[in-house]
Design an enzyme around this catalytic site. Structure first.
Site, PDB file in Angstrom:
ATOM      1  N   ASN A 184      -0.893  84.135  25.444  1.00 42.69           N
ATOM      2  CA  ASN A 184      -0.788  84.050  26.902  1.00 42.69           C
ATOM      3  C   ASN A 184      -1.923  83.203  27.466  1.00 42.69           C
ATOM      4  OD1 ASN A 184      -2.437  86.218  26.101  1.00 42.69           O
ATOM      5  ND2 ASN A 184      -2.133  87.336  27.992  1.00 42.69           N
ATOM      6  N   GLU A 186      -3.615  82.323  31.357  1.00 43.69           N
ATOM      7  CA  GLU A 186      -3.524  82.729  32.760  1.00 43.69           C
ATOM      8  C   GLU A 186      -3.946  81.600  33.695  1.00 43.69           C
ATOM      9  OE1 GLU A 186      -5.662  86.482  32.811  1.00 43.69           O
ATOM     10  OE2 GLU A 186      -3.961  87.443  31.831  1.00 43.69           O
ATOM     11  N   CYS A 195       3.264  83.931  29.564  1.00 41.40           N
ATOM     12  CA  CYS A 195       3.134  84.966  28.523  1.00 41.40           C
ATOM     13  C   CYS A 195       3.157  84.339  27.129  1.00 41.40           C
ATOM     14  CB  CYS A 195       4.289  85.954  28.609  1.00 41.40           C
ATOM     15  SG  CYS A 195       4.334  86.921  30.109  1.00 41.40           S
ATOM     16  N   GLU A 197       4.997  85.072  24.633  1.00 43.59           N
ATOM     17  CA  GLU A 197       6.349  84.860  24.115  1.00 43.59           C
ATOM     18  C   GLU A 197       6.913  83.516  24.574  1.00 43.59           C
ATOM     19  OE1 GLU A 197       5.119  87.446  25.667  1.00 43.59           O
ATOM     20  OE2 GLU A 197       6.037  89.334  25.068  1.00 43.59           O
ATOM     21  N   CYS A 235       7.922  91.207  28.675  1.00 44.76           N
ATOM     22  CA  CYS A 235       8.219  91.429  30.097  1.00 44.76           C
ATOM     23  C   CYS A 235       9.635  90.955  30.414  1.00 44.76           C
ATOM     24  CB  CYS A 235       7.195  90.707  30.975  1.00 44.76           C
ATOM     25  SG  CYS A 235       7.495  88.933  31.139  1.00 44.76           S
ATOM     26  N   CYS A 238      10.327  87.215  30.079  1.00 42.64           N
ATOM     27  CA  CYS A 238      10.379  86.739  28.690  1.00 42.64           C
ATOM     28  C   CYS A 238      11.663  87.192  28.004  1.00 42.64           C
ATOM     29  CB  CYS A 238       9.155  87.209  27.909  1.00 42.64           C
ATOM     30  SG  CYS A 238       7.665  86.336  28.419  1.00 42.64           S
TER      31      CYS A 238
HETATM   32  N1  THU Z   1       1.725  89.270  28.914  1.00 37.20           N
HETATM   33  C1  THU Z   1       2.262  88.606  27.841  1.00 37.20           C
HETATM   34  O1  THU Z   1       1.716  87.593  27.392  1.00 37.20           O
HETATM   35  N2  THU Z   1       3.389  89.104  27.266  1.00 37.20           N
HETATM   36  C2  THU Z   1       4.021  90.244  27.671  1.00 37.20           C
HETATM   37  O2  THU Z   1       5.053  90.570  27.150  1.00 37.20           O
HETATM   38  C3  THU Z   1       3.431  91.066  28.730  1.00 37.20           C
HETATM   39  C4  THU Z   1       2.326  90.459  29.505  1.00 37.20           C
HETATM   40  C5  THU Z   1       0.468  88.763  29.491  1.00 37.20           C
HETATM   41  C6  THU Z   1       0.551  88.182  30.848  1.00 37.20           C
HETATM   42  C7  THU Z   1      -0.846  88.375  31.362  1.00 37.20           C
HETATM   43  O3  THU Z   1      -1.641  87.281  30.922  1.00 37.20           O
HETATM   44  C8  THU Z   1      -1.343  89.628  30.672  1.00 37.20           C
HETATM   45  O4  THU Z   1      -0.456  89.825  29.585  1.00 37.20           O
HETATM   46  C9  THU Z   1      -1.382  90.864  31.550  1.00 37.20           C
HETATM   47  O5  THU Z   1      -0.172  91.061  32.158  1.00 37.20           O
END
Ligand code: THU
Length: 285
Positions: A184, A186, A195, A197, A235, A238
């Protein structure tokens, strides 16, 4: 028989040719090589785990932490510092988590530290399997699943997460055994976060695949997701993006040490998902 003896010799040669390990000695307040001292009490099992015998504990969490701090403060240039300091806390929290989870983990600290700080883990970009058949969501063996999780773990250490400090790694497996991993990353405008995925999907599509045939042939057979605590369920966004490429893919959710694994077909996570077939049905000739 000869091959077996040769393999055994190579294995022991590899174990004993390992670099000296340096740990912080609290009494002398110095960093010391400990290989000679602990060799006789340390044993490496065939699956790479280190086990100690007796009551020695040269790899105490506190020692490792001091070593890491010293290494960052004294041995790196400014650019390197920026990189390493940003992962320092993540490493420490992972380490604490593993230590609490499994007391044996503390003897592993120096190797873990090296993996995090130096990115020593090797990238796994392909798995090998019998040429007579291709991989499917249901025929992937345990060994391949472990490799997928390992690669997701490695990718996790690259996560750019200054806001959430929540590191996620993922790895996609294709029918022909290729692995594409992602983390991930940000954004100061939080909503633009990508994310792990979707990062892996973007890499898979953009690397060498024509999107349409990739989708039509359900080329993605599995995705592994690694978070601390396990159960890294993708999420909603994704799930939808994964669903586009293969609703039947296997979703493997794992803890950072490859344990607490949950496996589900994507259709269980996104029942009645909206996909290309729905658009096809609406076509009027
Ligand atoms: N996140 C992911 O990378 N994958 C997921 O399936 C759930 C959330 C990340 C997004 C964000 O950078 C951090 O986790 C907190 O939500």
């Amino acid at each position: 028989m000869f091959a077996f003896i040769l393999k055994t010799i190579v294995f022991f040669a590899a174990v004993f040719s390992e670099k000296d390990l340096i740990v912080y000695n609290e009494e002398s307040e110095k960093f010391e090589k400990t290989k000679e001292k602990i060799d006789s009490k340390i044993k490496k099992t065939t699956d790479g785990q280190i086990q100690t015998q007796g009551d020695i504990d040269p790899f105490k969490l506190e020692n490792t932490w001091k070593y890491l701090k010293n290494y960052i403060e004294n041995s790196l240039n400014d650019n390197e510092k920026l990189e390493k300091v940003s992962i320092k806390d993540a490493f420490y929290k992972d380490f604490l988590y593993l230590k609490n989870k499994d007391k044996k983990m503390k003897v592993f600290s120096f190797e873990m530290l090296n993996q995090w700080v130096e990115n020593r883990q090797k990238q796994i970009s392909k798995v090998y399997f019998s040429k007579t058949k291709e991989l499917t969501p249901t025929n992937i063996n345990k060994n391949i699943k472990q490799k997928l999780i390992l690669e997701a773990q490695r990718a996790r250490s690259f996560a750019y997460v200054p806001y959430s400090e929540f590191h996620v790694g993922s790895a996609i497996l294709t029918k022909d055994g290729k692995i594409y991993s992602g983390c991930n990353f940000e954004n100061a405008a939080y909503g633009n976060t990508i994310c792990a995925e979707r990062c892996a999907i973007a890499k898979a599509i953009s690397s060498e695949n024509r999107g349409i045939s990739f989708q039509k042939n359900s080329n993605i057979v599995a995705i592994a997701i690694v978070i601390r605590g396990g159960g890294g369920s993708p999420c909603g966004n994704c799930r939808q993006v994964l669903n586009e490429f293969n609703p039947d893919m296997l979703v493997i959710m794992s803890d950072i040490d490859g344990e607490n694994v949950i496996e589900k077909p994507l259709t269980d996570l996104l029942p009645m998902g909206f996909g290309p077939a729905n658009l096809d049905k609406a076509q009027v000739k």
